[in-house]
Design a protein around this motif. Sequence first.
Motif, PDB file in Angstrom:
ATOM      1  N   THR A 167      42.306 -25.111  15.148  1.00 27.09           N
ATOM      2  CA  THR A 167      42.161 -26.571  15.169  1.00 27.09           C
ATOM      3  C   THR A 167      43.508 -27.233  15.435  1.00 27.09           C
ATOM      4  OG1 THR A 167      40.242 -26.538  13.712  1.00 27.09           O
ATOM      5  CG2 THR A 167      41.517 -28.580  13.769  1.00 27.09           C
ATOM      6  N   ASP A 199      36.240 -28.066  19.544  1.00 26.71           N
ATOM      7  CA  ASP A 199      36.529 -27.329  18.316  1.00 26.71           C
ATOM      8  C   ASP A 199      35.198 -26.945  17.664  1.00 26.71           C
ATOM      9  OD1 ASP A 199      37.888 -26.154  16.254  1.00 26.71           O
ATOM     10  OD2 ASP A 199      38.808 -27.993  15.503  1.00 26.71           O
ATOM     11  N   GLU A 200      34.868 -25.701  17.704  1.00 25.66           N
ATOM     12  CA  GLU A 200      33.636 -25.158  17.128  1.00 25.66           C
ATOM     13  C   GLU A 200      32.384 -25.966  17.490  1.00 25.66           C
ATOM     14  OE1 GLU A 200      33.737 -23.693  13.174  1.00 25.66           O
ATOM     15  OE2 GLU A 200      35.921 -23.810  13.155  1.00 25.66           O
TER      16      GLU A 200
HETATM   17 MG    MG Z   1      39.330 -25.270  12.547  1.00 22.45          MG
END
Ligand code: MG
Length: 249
Positions: free
Chosen positions: A46, A162-163
């Motif tokens: 992140t 991010d994810e």
């Molecule tokens: Mg993360």
Amino acid sequence: MIDVRGLSKTFEDRKRGKIEAVKSISFEVHKGEIFGLLGTNGAGKTTTLRMLATILQPTAGTAVVAGHDVSAEPAKVREHIGYLTGDTNLYTRLTPREMLTYYANLFGLSKADRLAAIERVAKRFGLDEFIDTKIGKLSTGQRQRTSISRAVIQQPELMIFDEPTAGLDPISARHITEFIREGRSGGVTLLFSTHYLREAENLCDRIAIMHDGEIKATGTLAEILSQTGTEDLEQAFFSLADPQAAAAT
Ligand SMILES: [Mg+2]
Ligand SMILES: Nc1ncnc2c1ncn2[C@@H]1O[C@H](COP(=O)(O)OP(=O)(O)OP(=O)(O)O)[C@@H](O)[C@H]1O
């Protein structure tokens, strides 16, 4: 499309002291490629993506994103990317339609383009049944689908996610991965983070395995397997991120 050289981020944390979240990493993402950043919790994924999206200032090193340096020209970088944050921090008092309208206006879309863009993402990510419900009342997955819609409302040439599939059921996750594949056939570049080995294996042209702030291996799946002398990504991942557990099996 992305060129990262010696990028580092150190946080000064009052309780924990100095935290080297990202330690001089270097990698490239080529145009039209799907690049996955795979890593354990706290690996620095992140933090890396936030630096590339110009949300965080690097402590050292450089990154050029879509032709612009993140430190020198952050606004130019932001014009070219669609960034999906990991934290689902949305405006809970707005509806998805209101939020998408707001972002479409930020990107200067005309009214006709804006309506078309909202219709496109609503269809793609199945927003219709809740597009006029306040975000505060939506489920985790519905919020995530709203966040992704927001990130791509202006049809960016480079997506930094991010994810993207965190918290999604398998069907919704499939919609996202299909969207990502379609993007690739249209020449869109994607850099994304994930914990899911399967997702990285199925989707990525190239993968970087990140652990403890460092990139331990980069390449195609075949290259990573040959670098690590392993037979599948799970073994490779364990050998790089948790050598003790790998040795015990
Ligand atoms: Mg993360
Ligand atoms: N603002 C901050 N202040 C202090 N420490 C931070 C900050 N942001 C991140 N960190 C620390 O940096 C390290 C890397 O965090 P990061 O969020 O980048 O990991 P991650 O790979 O995204 O993990 P996850 O898979 O859990 O999302 C962690 O030790 C985290 O506690």
